[in-house]
Design a protein around this motif. Sequence first.
Motif, PDB file in Angstrom:
ATOM      1  N   THR A 171      31.900  40.667  35.208  1.00 57.71           N
ATOM      2  CA  THR A 171      32.218  41.983  35.756  1.00 57.71           C
ATOM      3  C   THR A 171      32.772  42.891  34.658  1.00 57.71           C
ATOM      4  OG1 THR A 171      33.533  43.131  37.430  1.00 57.71           O
ATOM      5  CG2 THR A 171      34.526  41.204  36.456  1.00 57.71           C
ATOM      6  N   GLU A 182      29.379  49.345  36.901  1.00 55.85           N
ATOM      7  CA  GLU A 182      30.287  49.175  38.038  1.00 55.85           C
ATOM      8  C   GLU A 182      31.169  50.398  38.279  1.00 55.85           C
ATOM      9  OE1 GLU A 182      32.040  45.209  38.191  1.00 55.85           O
ATOM     10  OE2 GLU A 182      30.537  44.562  36.746  1.00 55.85           O
ATOM     11  N   ILE A 209      40.534  48.467  37.565  1.00 59.14           N
ATOM     12  CA  ILE A 209      39.477  48.033  38.485  1.00 59.14           C
ATOM     13  C   ILE A 209      39.947  46.807  39.271  1.00 59.14           C
ATOM     14  CG2 ILE A 209      37.076  47.237  38.625  1.00 59.14           C
ATOM     15  CD1 ILE A 209      36.645  48.709  35.880  1.00 59.14           C
ATOM     16  N   HIS A 210      40.718  45.931  38.588  1.00 62.44           N
ATOM     17  CA  HIS A 210      41.243  44.724  39.232  1.00 62.44           C
ATOM     18  C   HIS A 210      42.763  44.787  39.171  1.00 62.44           C
ATOM     19  CE1 HIS A 210      37.245  43.672  37.423  1.00 62.44           C
ATOM     20  NE2 HIS A 210      37.027  43.417  38.708  1.00 62.44           N
ATOM     21  N   PRO A 211      43.388  45.374  40.194  1.00 64.57           N
ATOM     22  CA  PRO A 211      44.813  45.733  40.084  1.00 64.57           C
ATOM     23  C   PRO A 211      45.765  44.559  39.906  1.00 64.57           C
ATOM     24  CG  PRO A 211      43.974  46.098  42.303  1.00 64.57           C
ATOM     25  CD  PRO A 211      42.790  45.785  41.450  1.00 64.57           C
ATOM     26  N   ALA A 249      38.851  42.659  46.393  1.00 72.07           N
ATOM     27  CA  ALA A 249      38.177  43.845  45.859  1.00 72.07           C
ATOM     28  C   ALA A 249      36.980  43.460  45.002  1.00 72.07           C
ATOM     29  CB  ALA A 249      39.162  44.687  45.047  1.00 72.07           C
ATOM     30  N   ASP A 250      36.980  42.272  44.448  1.00 70.88           N
ATOM     31  CA  ASP A 250      35.851  41.859  43.620  1.00 70.88           C
ATOM     32  C   ASP A 250      35.486  40.402  43.895  1.00 70.88           C
ATOM     33  OD1 ASP A 250      33.971  41.301  41.669  1.00 70.88           O
ATOM     34  OD2 ASP A 250      34.930  42.625  40.213  1.00 70.88           O
ATOM     35  N   PRO A 253      35.720  49.471  46.339  1.00 74.19           N
ATOM     36  CA  PRO A 253      36.694  48.442  46.721  1.00 74.19           C
ATOM     37  C   PRO A 253      38.039  48.536  45.996  1.00 74.19           C
ATOM     38  CG  PRO A 253      34.775  47.487  45.597  1.00 74.19           C
ATOM     39  CD  PRO A 253      34.444  48.904  45.902  1.00 74.19           C
ATOM     40  N   SER A 254      38.062  49.105  44.780  1.00 75.86           N
ATOM     41  CA  SER A 254      39.342  49.202  44.055  1.00 75.86           C
ATOM     42  C   SER A 254      40.043  50.540  44.281  1.00 75.86           C
ATOM     43  CB  SER A 254      39.117  49.034  42.548  1.00 75.86           C
ATOM     44  OG  SER A 254      38.533  47.787  42.265  1.00 75.86           O
TER      45      SER A 254
END
Lengths: 287, 251
Positions: free
Chosen positions: B139, A167, B180-182, B61-62, A181-182
């Motif tokens: 993920t 990823e 990646i996942h804020p 975003a995810d 996307p991030s």
Amino acid sequence: MHSRKSILWMFLAAALLALPSSAMAQKVEGHVGKLNGHVDAGKQLYFRYCWGCHGFRGDGNGENAPYLNILPRNFVSATFKCRSTPTGTLPTDEDVFNAITRGFYTTYMPSWTALTHQQRADLVVFIKTLSTRWTKEKAGEPVKVPAEPALTTDGIKRGKELFAKLECWKCHGQEGRGDGPSAATLTDSNDQPIRPYNFAAGTRFKCGETNQDLYKIFMTGLDGTPMPSYGEQIKPEEAWDLVHYLRTLQVTHNSAELALWQGTKEGAEIVKAAKITGTPTGSGIKQ
Amino acid sequence: MKGKALTVLLAATVVLFVAGREPARGRPSANDGPAPGTAVVKGIAKFEGSRPAPTHINMNADPSCAKLHPGGLVSEDVLASPEGGLQNVVVFVSEGLGDRTFDPPPQPVTMEQKGCVYAPHIVSLRANQELDIVNNDATTHNIHPAPSNNREWNKAQAPGTRVDATFAREEIAIPLKCNIHPWMRSYIAVFKHPFFAVTDKAGNFELKNLPPGDYTIEAWHEKLGKSIQKISVSAGGTKELEFVFKSTAGH
């Protein structure tokens, strides 16, 4: 009388202990190849060339820092982006030397090749006196980079699968344009916005030009930024596949990898789609 | 000259004599291990004032994270029970243990990433105790602590893999994030002693096996700041404490 004399000695000992900077400076050493760095010479150079941005104490709060939108390195926290050592460890003397030599593309840190090798080695030692980390910890063990295997189309394809599986695209984007996307939410450790590397723009990497440098970037991570280390996630042979694939994302940068990839039907289509042609103002963009 | 030296000597003897008598009076000393009787400090952390509106987390975003929360998800910044009990407050001894040292327990503490959220939200552990970080999501995450008294590092973590970590020095508390996942943010509280607790859903906490003595007890909340109380506990005693955190909304 005897006690008075010993009290005097105690005062003397205490006075000596109260000079931490010079005492610490004596303990820190720096060696780059055959060069021995000298703290005092490094200090002179630092207060001539470096402190304007990196600050009097080396904390990155120099006079110019408020005007820079990528903040100068904080040598007190001693977190360094470009290392040959695992994430969370101190870089080697060579790593710091190379950073001074190379400069940091897309930042305000120039390349200091105007200084002699000896002067740069002197600076390395002085920088190491700015954080107590260098007296408490040793530099990490450099990540081993095995010999680069022969470039093959299959290797590039395996690298492409890894890019999807790991990823990387979440930040770097499907085409490596730094628009995943991030991407828009990323901040560095100073809570400053930071952009992921845009491969398609074909600019230089921050931590060196070679395939070995690229290998080290994702196997050690860029500490202080959102770029993590994949050292515990990727096997060495997979890492080389990824290096070869990443080169093909640099569609405006000629490389053996790009040439080979474009020679295949699949690669040619992908590269063609990734190359945006148009005027510099963006009008008439065709894909 | 000689008289002065004699006075100093006399004063020193008196000081040594008094210090030497301390353990005889039942005070624990650093060297003679745990005292026969220990004390318990327990109580509640409360939240007062208007509650902040819950912040909805945007997981666009995810999509792989978003689909695990069909009803949406709100942030865990301030969690208060209907009765006012405040969850996720770290309560610990901040002063009073002197130079006692404690070995970290051999068993690790586990933190899970599931549904792109950290569980527990506040991890508390001892310095040099192992932290097992598990990724039960489909993920990739990255584990990125931002300490001020420990080393900063940043490791990618593919689905189903583990990352083991230790923190060498006490720090309350280290922010942890996934770039990646804020929205993923949690805290790791690292202690050099075993006297700490994180409040439960009702806001309750309990510190056990505390040697009798004078202590400063601190309560820390990630958004609402900290609060301290000075207490004195005796062998076999139980001390009840209440920490009140006021709403910062509207300030």
